[in-house]
Design a protein around this motif. Structure first.
Motif, PDB file in Angstrom:
ATOM      1  N   ASP A  51       0.862  -1.348  -0.029  1.00  0.00           N
ATOM      2  CA  ASP A  51       0.113  -0.021  -0.078  1.00  0.00           C
ATOM      3  C   ASP A  51       0.884   1.352   0.193  1.00  0.00           C
ATOM      4  O   ASP A  51       1.607   1.268   1.101  1.00  0.00           O
ATOM      5  CB  ASP A  51      -1.074   0.063   1.075  1.00  0.00           C
TER       6      ASP A  51
ATOM      7  N   SER B 264      -4.240  16.996  -4.697  1.00  0.00           N
ATOM      8  CA  SER B 264      -3.188  15.779  -4.497  1.00  0.00           C
ATOM      9  C   SER B 264      -2.140  16.120  -5.803  1.00  0.00           C
ATOM     10  O   SER B 264      -1.050  15.932  -5.726  1.00  0.00           O
ATOM     11  CB  SER B 264      -3.673  14.452  -4.343  1.00  0.00           C
TER      12      SER B 264
ATOM     13  N   ALA C 237      -3.847  10.437   0.953  1.00  0.00           N
ATOM     14  CA  ALA C 237      -2.968   9.838   1.158  1.00  0.00           C
ATOM     15  C   ALA C 237      -2.240   8.721   0.092  1.00  0.00           C
ATOM     16  O   ALA C 237      -0.936   8.477  -0.137  1.00  0.00           O
ATOM     17  CB  ALA C 237      -3.763   8.910   2.315  1.00  0.00           C
ATOM     18  N   VAL C 238      -3.024   8.301  -0.979  1.00  0.00           N
ATOM     19  CA  VAL C 238      -2.767   7.582  -1.853  1.00  0.00           C
ATOM     20  C   VAL C 238      -1.480   8.168  -2.989  1.00  0.00           C
ATOM     21  O   VAL C 238      -0.601   8.079  -3.465  1.00  0.00           O
ATOM     22  CB  VAL C 238      -3.913   6.579  -2.676  1.00  0.00           C
ATOM     23  N   ASN C 239      -2.489   9.432  -3.555  1.00  0.00           N
ATOM     24  CA  ASN C 239      -1.831  10.246  -4.616  1.00  0.00           C
ATOM     25  C   ASN C 239      -0.627  10.837  -4.158  1.00  0.00           C
ATOM     26  O   ASN C 239       0.422  10.905  -4.648  1.00  0.00           O
ATOM     27  CB  ASN C 239      -2.708  11.296  -5.112  1.00  0.00           C
TER      28      ASN C 239
ATOM     29  N   THR D  56       0.284   4.337   0.489  1.00  0.00           N
ATOM     30  CA  THR D  56       0.132   5.197   1.871  1.00  0.00           C
ATOM     31  C   THR D  56       1.039   4.853   2.999  1.00  0.00           C
ATOM     32  O   THR D  56       1.081   5.570   3.755  1.00  0.00           O
ATOM     33  CB  THR D  56      -1.172   5.125   2.175  1.00  0.00           C
ATOM     34  N   ASN D  57       1.616   3.781   3.051  1.00  0.00           N
ATOM     35  CA  ASN D  57       2.294   3.281   4.152  1.00  0.00           C
ATOM     36  C   ASN D  57       3.927   3.419   3.926  1.00  0.00           C
ATOM     37  O   ASN D  57       4.495   2.710   2.925  1.00  0.00           O
ATOM     38  CB  ASN D  57       1.923   1.739   4.398  1.00  0.00           C
TER      39      ASN D  57
ATOM     40  N   LYS E 204       0.784  11.367  -0.573  1.00  0.00           N
ATOM     41  CA  LYS E 204       1.863  10.810   0.514  1.00  0.00           C
ATOM     42  C   LYS E 204       2.356   9.486  -0.223  1.00  0.00           C
ATOM     43  O   LYS E 204       3.473   9.259   0.176  1.00  0.00           O
ATOM     44  CB  LYS E 204       1.079  10.461   1.699  1.00  0.00           C
ATOM     45  N   GLY E 205       1.802   8.734  -1.105  1.00  0.00           N
ATOM     46  CA  GLY E 205       2.341   7.797  -1.791  1.00  0.00           C
ATOM     47  C   GLY E 205       3.520   8.129  -2.533  1.00  0.00           C
ATOM     48  O   GLY E 205       4.327   7.302  -2.584  1.00  0.00           O
TER      49      GLY E 205
ATOM     50  N   ASN F 222       6.152   8.861  -0.005  1.00  0.00           N
ATOM     51  CA  ASN F 222       6.639   7.366   0.300  1.00  0.00           C
ATOM     52  C   ASN F 222       7.570   6.880  -0.465  1.00  0.00           C
ATOM     53  O   ASN F 222       8.939   6.539   0.150  1.00  0.00           O
ATOM     54  CB  ASN F 222       5.604   6.815   1.048  1.00  0.00           C
TER      55      ASN F 222
ATOM     56  N   ASP G 150      -9.212  12.484   2.559  1.00  0.00           N
ATOM     57  CA  ASP G 150      -7.965  12.061   3.199  1.00  0.00           C
ATOM     58  C   ASP G 150      -7.400  10.700   2.488  1.00  0.00           C
ATOM     59  O   ASP G 150      -6.066  10.564   2.266  1.00  0.00           O
ATOM     60  CB  ASP G 150      -8.373  11.260   4.664  1.00  0.00           C
ATOM     61  N   ALA G 151      -8.334  10.063   1.681  1.00  0.00           N
ATOM     62  CA  ALA G 151      -7.930   8.873   1.139  1.00  0.00           C
ATOM     63  C   ALA G 151      -7.233   9.184  -0.248  1.00  0.00           C
ATOM     64  O   ALA G 151      -6.079   8.576  -0.619  1.00  0.00           O
ATOM     65  CB  ALA G 151      -9.292   8.020   0.614  1.00  0.00           C
TER      66      ALA G 151
END
Ligand code: NAP
Length: 257
Positions: free
Chosen positions: A73, A168, A122-124, A75-76, A126-127, A130, A118-119
């Motif tokens: 994932d 994002s 997080a994906v677009n 986002t992690n 923060k991913g 990361n 948030d979703a």
């Protein structure tokens, strides 16, 4: 036909390199992963969909390249760091990162739920942070690397009902330029691509009349194909783009000019 490398002069030009493509199980990411493999690189396909990621990796192996599939994932941060570490262990290095994983959760502002905001961030966004953070150290150590972030025309133009997605993607553009400045002296380039409307699962959900209206707004009068985006990624990760960093290349049939 759309799945062929249209740029024969790029064939085998990155032989021996290793690439990571997030969201590589389907759509634009799958086409990017296959294109980079046709250019000579080994590829790690990262996606939340293990089965489809494995299928893309299988197609890459059929092309005679090494491929790994990772269920992760984006986002992690721990998933991202673990993934990059395994790629370096198993494939020996990491030269190319394509941050492609992305989602939409469309709604007008007054109806948008906090979870939808948030979703998507997080994906677009923060991913992208990361995986970029996870590859930065090995790329700096190698004094070379190519990072390509998939943004969107929506991050440049905005779009009613897509405040979260636009934020994002605009964020990805600002992030790409900042990291391009940070990593340039270490031989790492960072660029973004802003696709317009590309014919994938993400846009197939749009009703036919909306797709027709969109087509009318595109000067080239067609939705893009995944290969149209993958061909520009191919340029950016090739030696032909040695002197290109901090740029946003639009692949949108002329929507933004
Ligand atoms: P897609 O067909 O939905 O593919 C996206 C892939 O990313 C899917 O395999 C998805 O898995 C995966 N993914 C989603 N969340 C993830 C997560 N948290 N971690 C890892 N993987 C995850 O979309 P696409 O149309 O190919 O889009 C690819 C990229 O291009 C996106 O960044 C998108 O915003 C951008 N883009 C697309 C268009 C367009 O018109 N299609 C235009 C401009 C920009 P699941 O399906 O299992 O969720």
């Amino acid at each position: 036909m759309t799945e062929q490398v249209k740029l024969p002069w790029l064939s085998d030009c990155i032989e021996g390199q290793v690439a990571i493509v997030t969201g590589g199980a389907q759509g634009i990411g799958r086409t990017i992963a296959l294109t980079i493999a046709r250019m000579g690189a080994d590829v790690a396909v990262v996606d939340v969909d293990q089965e489809k990621a494995e299928a893309t990796a299988g197609e890459i192996r059929e092309l005679g390249r090494s491929a790994l599939a990772f269920k992760a994932d984006v986002t992690n941060l721990e998933d991202a760091e673990g993934c990059v570490q395994k790629v370096v262990e198993k494939l020996g290095r990491v030269d190319i990162l394509v941050n492609n994983a992305g989602i939409t959760r469309d709604n007008i502002l007054l109806r948008m739920k906090e979870e939808e905001w948030d979703a998507v961030i997080a994906v677009n966004l923060k991913g992208t942070f990361n995986f970029t953070k996870a590859v930065a150290r090995p790329m700096i150590k190698n004094r070379s690397g190519r990072i390509v972030n998939i943004a969107s025309v929506i991050g440049v133009m905005g779009n009613a009902g897509q405040g979260n997605y636009a934020a994002s993607k605009a964020g990805i553009i600002g992030f790409s330029k900042s990291i391009a400045k940070e990593l340039a002296s270490r031989g790492v380039t960072v660029n973004a691509i802003a696709p317009g409307f590309i014919d994938t699962a993400m846009t197939k959900v749009l009703p036919e009349d909306v797709r027709n209206q969109l087509r009318e707004q595109i000067p080239l009068k067609r939705l893009g194909a995944s290969q149209d985006v993958a061909d520009v990624v191919a340029f950016l990760v090739s030696p032909a783009a040695n002197y290109v960093t901090g740029q946003v290349l639009h692949v949108d049939g002329g929507m933004v000019m």
